[in-house]
Motif scaffolding. Structure first.
Motif, PDB file in Angstrom:
ATOM      1  N   VAL A 184       0.863  -1.176   0.000  1.00  0.00           N
ATOM      2  CA  VAL A 184       0.000   0.000   0.000  1.00  0.00           C
ATOM      3  C   VAL A 184       0.900   1.227   0.000  1.00  0.00           C
ATOM      4  CG1 VAL A 184      -0.153   0.160   2.514  1.00  0.00           C
ATOM      5  CG2 VAL A 184      -1.996   1.103   1.099  1.00  0.00           C
ATOM      6  N   THR A 185       0.433   2.301  -0.655  1.00  0.00           N
ATOM      7  CA  THR A 185       1.226   3.526  -0.734  1.00  0.00           C
ATOM      8  C   THR A 185       0.570   4.625   0.085  1.00  0.00           C
ATOM      9  OG1 THR A 185       1.992   2.959  -2.962  1.00  0.00           O
ATOM     10  CG2 THR A 185       2.223   5.251  -2.274  1.00  0.00           C
ATOM     11  N   LEU A 186       1.369   5.245   0.955  1.00  0.00           N
ATOM     12  CA  LEU A 186       0.915   6.388   1.747  1.00  0.00           C
ATOM     13  C   LEU A 186       1.522   7.648   1.156  1.00  0.00           C
ATOM     14  CD1 LEU A 186       0.744   3.856   3.723  1.00  0.00           C
ATOM     15  CD2 LEU A 186       0.959   5.505   5.582  1.00  0.00           C
ATOM     16  N   HIS A 187       0.681   8.629   0.877  1.00  0.00           N
ATOM     17  CA  HIS A 187       1.140   9.918   0.359  1.00  0.00           C
ATOM     18  C   HIS A 187       0.970  10.938   1.474  1.00  0.00           C
ATOM     19  CE1 HIS A 187       0.906   8.238  -3.786  1.00  0.00           C
ATOM     20  NE2 HIS A 187      -0.147   7.610  -3.298  1.00  0.00           N
ATOM     21  N   LEU A 188       2.078  11.533   1.916  1.00  0.00           N
ATOM     22  CA  LEU A 188       2.063  12.442   3.062  1.00  0.00           C
ATOM     23  C   LEU A 188       2.523  13.832   2.673  1.00  0.00           C
ATOM     24  CD1 LEU A 188       3.576   9.482   4.108  1.00  0.00           C
ATOM     25  CD2 LEU A 188       2.708  10.458   6.216  1.00  0.00           C
ATOM     26  N   GLN A 189       1.986  14.834   3.385  1.00  0.00           N
ATOM     27  CA  GLN A 189       2.366  16.227   3.162  1.00  0.00           C
ATOM     28  C   GLN A 189       3.073  16.797   4.391  1.00  0.00           C
ATOM     29  OE1 GLN A 189       1.869  17.374   0.219  1.00  0.00           O
ATOM     30  NE2 GLN A 189       0.195  16.194  -0.656  1.00  0.00           N
ATOM     31  N   ALA A 190       2.401  16.716   5.545  1.00  0.00           N
ATOM     32  CA  ALA A 190       2.902  17.267   6.799  1.00  0.00           C
ATOM     33  C   ALA A 190       2.115  16.615   7.934  1.00  0.00           C
ATOM     34  CB  ALA A 190       2.735  18.785   6.822  1.00  0.00           C
ATOM     35  N   PRO A 191       2.580  16.734   9.192  1.00  0.00           N
ATOM     36  CA  PRO A 191       1.867  16.101  10.317  1.00  0.00           C
ATOM     37  C   PRO A 191       0.414  16.528  10.469  1.00  0.00           C
ATOM     38  CG  PRO A 191       4.072  16.758  10.980  1.00  0.00           C
ATOM     39  CD  PRO A 191       3.854  17.334   9.614  1.00  0.00           C
ATOM     40  N   THR A 192       0.071  17.715   9.987  1.00  0.00           N
ATOM     41  CA  THR A 192      -1.299  18.213  10.148  1.00  0.00           C
ATOM     42  C   THR A 192      -2.096  18.163   8.850  1.00  0.00           C
ATOM     43  OG1 THR A 192      -0.529  20.471   9.758  1.00  0.00           O
ATOM     44  CG2 THR A 192      -0.656  19.725  12.051  1.00  0.00           C
ATOM     45  N   LYS A 193      -1.563  17.505   7.828  1.00  0.00           N
ATOM     46  CA  LYS A 193      -2.251  17.405   6.539  1.00  0.00           C
ATOM     47  C   LYS A 193      -2.788  15.993   6.341  1.00  0.00           C
ATOM     48  CE  LYS A 193      -1.281  21.605   5.041  1.00  0.00           C
ATOM     49  NZ  LYS A 193      -2.325  22.608   4.753  1.00  0.00           N
ATOM     50  N   PRO A 194      -3.879  15.860   5.569  1.00  0.00           N
ATOM     51  CA  PRO A 194      -4.453  14.530   5.335  1.00  0.00           C
ATOM     52  C   PRO A 194      -3.457  13.568   4.693  1.00  0.00           C
ATOM     53  CG  PRO A 194      -5.959  16.250   4.621  1.00  0.00           C
ATOM     54  CD  PRO A 194      -4.674  16.928   4.929  1.00  0.00           C
ATOM     55  N   VAL A 195      -3.678  12.285   4.947  1.00  0.00           N
ATOM     56  CA  VAL A 195      -2.858  11.223   4.377  1.00  0.00           C
ATOM     57  C   VAL A 195      -3.694  10.482   3.344  1.00  0.00           C
ATOM     58  CG1 VAL A 195      -1.570   9.103   4.850  1.00  0.00           C
ATOM     59  CG2 VAL A 195      -1.543  10.985   6.506  1.00  0.00           C
ATOM     60  N   LEU A 196      -3.149  10.323   2.147  1.00  0.00           N
ATOM     61  CA  LEU A 196      -3.856   9.602   1.085  1.00  0.00           C
ATOM     62  C   LEU A 196      -3.250   8.222   0.923  1.00  0.00           C
ATOM     63  CD1 LEU A 196      -6.008   9.805  -1.215  1.00  0.00           C
ATOM     64  CD2 LEU A 196      -4.101  10.397  -2.729  1.00  0.00           C
ATOM     65  N   LEU A 197      -4.127   7.202   0.848  1.00  0.00           N
ATOM     66  CA  LEU A 197      -3.688   5.833   0.616  1.00  0.00           C
ATOM     67  C   LEU A 197      -4.124   5.405  -0.779  1.00  0.00           C
ATOM     68  CD1 LEU A 197      -3.915   6.097   3.812  1.00  0.00           C
ATOM     69  CD2 LEU A 197      -4.117   3.613   3.825  1.00  0.00           C
TER      70      LEU A 197
END
Length: 405
Positions: free
Chosen positions: A369-382
């Motif tokens: 599975v791939t996690l797309h992250l921006q910052a600790p307070t931003k949504p995470v997309l899988l």
């Protein structure tokens, strides 16, 4: 609204139909989706048995949903009867007590109209009276609306179950209890949200492009899931019609047709929340990550910290998941899981709701599975793969973070 046509009145004393107990019981279970156990209008506790002399139609309606099941070749004579759904369902169980399951399923069921107010049901040689409800009080049922799209049943049902994990249940926000159906030239996009997460899937479909509604269709989410589980033909017909203040959508396949009212509310513009690029990407073993997050969630449950998040930490070449405890979090140690990490120069930690992230991971089926992250307070997309973030036909599950204290 267009309604189903009426058949001739039932001849007194004539058998309306003869069917196997198994197929009639299955039809009653399916129709039960549109029969209220405690209806405001007494006749809505009924199931309409309608025969054209060849096939038997078993129908239920609760003003919101109409379900019809066709039993081919089961009719003996044309006619219509309205019987209590619960009573007939219970009698089909009671009248085969003592028989083996095979004998019970194969037993023939015959229903006869005795007079204007009563009928009988016969199963395995035993006949008992069956109360009739007044046909004249039963409302007209909506007909199947014009075709909007055709889709593969297995694919549609599977994708629907994936997105329904993010479907809401807040009675004060009815739009969140819906699944948004957005037909387009390349197929059908499905979306759900409960404000804390968004799930979006896509199904290839043959769409009648000239009939695509401008704002899509918002159908009752849980009901759509239940209906798709009852369909057994290869293709599903999706219909849609809007007449005045009434808008309906239908799902039909094989012997089953369901027409339901849409939810009269505006669904959130979900696409604007979905990122098309990410600062960091993590590709990890899905089963291993799910197991570690499940353990972290169990620790939070055991410690009585159900409202606390699971901390997902990404560093160079590894990802870990640990519970955030009320105290002693710094003493928690969890094994690092090997991962393909890009875009990260220093560790990044994000807090996620345990149940939500488990739901999200379980909705994927691949090995990774791939996690797309921006910052600790931003949504995470899988997504399934790193390219899924920019693929409008890919399954995507967005999780809102929980601020870490």
């Amino acid at each position: 609204m267009t309604t189903v046509a009426e058949t001739a009145p039932t001849t007194t004393g004539a058998a309306l139909f003869a069917a196997s107990r198994a197929e009639l019981a299955a039809a009653l279970t399916t129709v039960g989706m549109a029969v209220s156990p405690r209806p405001a209008v007494p006749v809505l506790a009924g199931v309409l048995l309608e025969s054209d002399g060849t096939d038997l139609m078993v129908r239920g309606y609760d003003f919101e949903t109409a379900v019809s099941v066709r039993l081919e070749g089961a009719a003996v004579a044309p006619g219509r009867l309205l019987v209590n759904h619960a009573e007939l369902s219970k009698l089909l169980k009671a009248l085969v007590k003592g028989l083996s399951k095979r004998e019970a399923d194969r037993a023939r069921v015959r229903v006869r109209a005795e007079d204007a107010a009563s009928a009988t049901v016969e199963v395995a040689g035993t006949t008992v009276p069956l109360e009739l409800l007044p046909l004249e009080d039963y409302p007209d049922l909506p007909a199947e609306p014009p075709l909007l799209a055709r889709a593969d049943r297995t694919h549609l049902a599977g994708e629907c179950q994936r997105v329904l994990r993010a479907c809401g249940s807040d009675d004060t926000l009815p739009m969140l209890a819906g699944v948004k159906l957005d037909p387009g030239p390349d197929g059908l996009t499905l979306a759900t949200t409960d404000r804390y997460r968004i799930a979006v899937g896509h199904v290839g479909a043959h769409v009648e492009e000239e009939r695509i509604p401008a704002d899509g269709v918002l159908a009752p989410g849980r009901l759509v899931g239940r209906v798709l589980a009852k369909l057994d033909a290869d293709q599903v017909r999706i219909g849609h019609a809007a007449e005045g203040l009434t808008e309906v959508v239908s799902l039909a396949a094989g012997a089953v047709t369901v027409v339901m009212r849409t939810i009269p509310a505006e669904f959130p513009a979900y696409s604007r929340f979905l990122p098309h690029s990410a600062a960091a990407t993590v590709v990890a073993d899905r089963a291993a990550l799910l197991a570690q997050i499940t353990r972290a969630a169990a620790v939070l449950e055991a410690k009585g910290h159900r409202a606390n998040p699971v901390m997902v930490t990404v560093a160079d070449g590894a990802v870990t998941a640990a519970p955030q405890l009320a105290e002693g979090t710094d003493r928690v140690r969890t094994p690092a899981l090997e991962a393909d990490v890009t875009g990260i120069d220093e560790p990044l930690c994000v807090g996620l709701g345990p149940r939500f992230v488990v739901d999200a991971l379980e909705s994927f089926t691949g090995q990774t599975v791939t996690l797309h992250l921006q910052a600790p307070t931003k949504p995470v997309l899988l997504t399934d793969t790193p390219k899924g973030i920019s693929d409008p036909t890919a399954f995507r599950h967005l999780l809102m973070p929980i601020r870490l204290s």
